[in-house]
Design an enzyme around this catalytic site. Structure first.
Site, PDB file in Angstrom:
ATOM      1  N   ARG A 330       0.843  -1.204   0.000  1.00 16.53           N
ATOM      2  CA  ARG A 330       0.000   0.000   0.000  1.00 16.53           C
ATOM      3  C   ARG A 330       0.879   1.256   0.000  1.00 16.53           C
ATOM      4  O   ARG A 330       0.600   2.224  -0.681  1.00 16.53           O
ATOM      5  CB  ARG A 330      -0.949  -0.004   1.207  1.00 16.53           C
ATOM      6  N   LYS A 419     -11.558  15.677   4.147  1.00 11.78           N
ATOM      7  CA  LYS A 419     -12.662  15.249   3.279  1.00 11.78           C
ATOM      8  C   LYS A 419     -13.624  14.349   4.034  1.00 11.78           C
ATOM      9  O   LYS A 419     -13.218  13.565   4.891  1.00 11.78           O
ATOM     10  CB  LYS A 419     -12.109  14.489   2.074  1.00 11.78           C
ATOM     11  N   GLU A 460     -18.494  16.424   0.768  1.00  8.47           N
ATOM     12  CA  GLU A 460     -18.724  15.636  -0.441  1.00  8.47           C
ATOM     13  C   GLU A 460     -20.014  14.825  -0.361  1.00  8.47           C
ATOM     14  O   GLU A 460     -20.027  13.732   0.179  1.00  8.47           O
ATOM     15  CB  GLU A 460     -17.542  14.673  -0.680  1.00  8.47           C
ATOM     16  N   LYS A 502     -17.240  18.970  -2.960  1.00  3.78           N
ATOM     17  CA  LYS A 502     -16.858  17.923  -3.921  1.00  3.78           C
ATOM     18  C   LYS A 502     -18.132  17.194  -4.290  1.00  3.78           C
ATOM     19  O   LYS A 502     -18.882  16.759  -3.422  1.00  3.78           O
ATOM     20  CB  LYS A 502     -15.853  16.968  -3.277  1.00  3.78           C
TER      21      LYS A 502
END
Ligand code: 13P
Length: 613
Positions: A330, A419, A460, A502
């Site tokens: 990752r 976010k 978002e 977003k």
């Protein structure tokens, strides 16, 4: 006394609310109900509020009730003793049919052009209301008149249907001393009132309004007319911006259609504590910092990379390609993107997942510091995924618990924006108002926590692409979700110039047979955003949502072509930027350079799509 010359059309609105119990309806194979009007003597029941004057007569009424001396150009009409009196008015009839939540109009599709007669006395203001249908000739005549009559000012209401790119509309916008619009203007205009479905904003202040659906058969058109005339009237009388906003709100909420309130009544009304404009509780120094960060993130011509897939999403991606899902792989995967040469030319920020934010680049430096050196701002996904509402298949987003502490830690680590994603699936029973409201509240709680921690929130709300819905449904749901989101943000006094939206592009769902073309997507997205997003928001970024890499770029190009917008608009993709690189990398660092090249190609293509073509 100030004198106002109104330019607009008088309509006569015949309201019919259909009675569901007694009217005959036919149902087709798609379960659509059609009103059966057969001429066989059967009854058609409706509650009628027939013959209400609308259009310019509403402006005349509101302005007269504000004590202004108003008349309609070319129309011998007055507002006297609480009544609209018109002689020889060529009236346009509109039949307004209302069944449940649905309102439709029957009337001439071609509006009459508004008439203009050179006024004998110079008015203080010319007021072009929403009902004014302006021909290029009329626009020219008005501008010529204003050039001669220096003391006359112009107020112009720009309607959703006005073509803002047409030269004669642009000329009036540029010339106007005050512009009121129920759509965002393509350009920033100094003196601009924005009337959205649910809120009004002017000079960085906003008030929310709502009319009780059952109270009256009031349409969007007539309510926006009432609001616009109220604000204008208050400003023409020299009221300040807050008072003008509150008077407009009180007028629309307290009035019945065709019986709006007198100024004195409204002034008493807004003295009540209930009518207040609250200032943001966020500290001044935090506001300066977040607005600066937001501005940098939205540097024109650049985008934001979303590299914040949670453990579960990465697992699925890796599994599909037989890549071992361990911490090292990752890290290597993220490292690939961060170390692509010159990415700072194309992106301003990268959204990270918690694990990545704590990992190091090849040289041993923490990723956040590594990016900072390149001039890239690190952001962090702080939501903790989706959870079903009780007894429901709809979802809300988790992660508010302990959020303040986590934000404080992320700020210390160097993250400057965050976010939070809420997801709405379209089915035959969703998204429900309940899910829309709850998620909007959660998003607003998150945004407030961020701003208090000097972190820019990206809010978002995503209408999930993977569904069978039409572009019209996407327009409707996206609009509704945005209205609710901005209402919740305002309730918490979020600083909008320090907040980024977003959002999904507006398009038909992936499973829908009738797919949308890029030009439809460009237009629908531009329209939806202009109708629902406040003008002082820092900016708007798009997610790719499962579109192919080519689609995401092509559609972004069309959105750009429908600009300019009052906010910066750019991309913040995950899949549409990373997909080809992941395919090339295959989990093997020997392929890293090819993968980086594939990533860079997508960056270049999407930055190109930010230029109008
Ligand atoms: P996609 O571009 O893959 O939709 O991801 C963007 C994102 O950050 C979703 O939350």
């Amino acid at each position: 006394m100030q004198s106002i010359l109104i330019i607009g059309n008088v309509t006569k609105d015949v309201y019919l609310r259909l009675d569901n119990r007694t009217n005959k309806f036919e149902t087709d194979d798609k379960e659509t109900r059609w009103l059966d009007i057969s001429f066989d003597g059967s009854r058609h029941d409706y509650y009628a509020r027939a013959s209400i004057y609308g259009g310019a007569s509403i402006s005349l009424e509101v302005l007269s009730r504000f004590g202004l001396n108003a008349n309609i150009s070319g129309t011998p009409a007055t507002f006297l003793d609480g009544q609209f009196i018109a002689k020889d008015v060529r009236t346009t009839y509109r039949y307004i049919l209302c069944q449940d939540e649905n309102v439709s109009f029957l009337g001439p599709s071609e509006a009459r052009y508004s008439t203009w007669e050179v006024p004998t006395n110079n008015p203080d203001w010319i007021y072009l209301d929403y009902s004014a249908n302006i021909s290029p000739k009329l626009s020219q005549e008005i501008i010529e008149y204003l050039n001669l009559s220096h003391t006359t000012k112009l107020a112009f209401c720009v309607d959703t249907h006005d073509d803002q790119s047409a030269p004669h509309i642009r000329a009036l916008i540029e010339r106007a001393n005050l512009v009121i619009s129920d759509i965002q203007l393509r350009q920033k205009v100094e003196n601009h009132v924005y009337v959205a479905n649910g809120h009004i904003e002017y000079r960085g202040e906003r008030v929310f309004w709502s009319v009780d659906k059952d109270k009256d058969l009031i349409t969007r058109f007539s309510s926006h007319l009432t609001i616009a005339a109220s604000i204008f009237g208050a400003l023409a009388l020299g009221k300040d911006s807050s008072e003008a906003l509150l008077l407009a709100r009180a007028n629309i909420e307290k009035s019945n259609l065709s019986s709006t309130a007198n100024l004195s009544t409204l002034e008493k009304e807004i003295a009540d504590d209930y009518y207040r404009i609250e200032k943001t509780p966020i500290k001044d120094q935090n506001i300066v910092e977040i607005e600066e960060t937001a501005k940098k993130l939205l540097t024109p011509g650049k985008g934001i990379l979303a590299a914040d897939e949670s453990g579960g999403s990465i697992h699925k991606k890796f599994e599909a390609m037989n890549i071992p899902d361990d911490e090292q792989h990752r890290r290597d995967y993220r490292n690939l993107f961060f170390t692509t040469p010159e990415i700072e030319k194309y992106i301003t920020g990268i959204i990270l997942f918690d694990e990545t934010a704590r990992q190091n680049a090849d040289d041993g430096r923490n990723f956040i510091d590594y990016l900072k050196e390149k001039g890239i701002i690190a952001g962090i996904k702080v939501d903790q995924g989706l959870e079903n509402f009780e007894n429901s298949d709809e979802k809300y987003t988790k992660g508010l618990e302990g959020l303040d502490d986590r934000l404080a830690e992320y700020y210390k680590m160097g993250a400057r924006f965050a976010k939070w994603r809420a997801a709405f699936e379209v089915t035959d029973h969703s998204p429900t108002n309940f899910a829309i409201e709850k998620n909007a509240e959660i998003l607003a709680d998150y945004a407030l926590a961020c701003q208090k921690a000097s972190i820019v929130p990206i809010v978002e709300p995503e209408l999930v692409y993977d569904g069978d819905y039409t572009i019209e449904q996407s327009i409707e749901y996206t609009g509704k979700i945005l209205d609710q989101l901005f209402k919740s943000l305002a309730e918490r006094n979020i600083d909008l110039p320090g907040c980024i939206l977003k959002v999904n592009m507006v398009l038909a769902g992936k499973k829908q047979a009738q797919q949308s073309t890029p030009s439809e997507i460009g237009r629908a997205t531009a329209l939806t955003l202009r109708q629902h997003v406040p003008g002082d928001l820092a900016g708007i970024v798009f997610l790719s949502g499962g579109q192919s890499v080519e689609q995401a770029t092509e559609n972004l190009q069309e959105i750009t072509n429908n600009g300019p917008y009052p906010w910066p608009v750019t991309f913040s993709y995950a899949r549409a930027l990373q997909g080809p690189a992941l395919e090339a990398w295959k989990g093997d660092n020997a392929n890293a350079d090819t993968a980086r090249q594939a990533f860079k190609e997508r960056l270049i293509a999407n930055c190109e799509a930010l230029k109008e073509k």
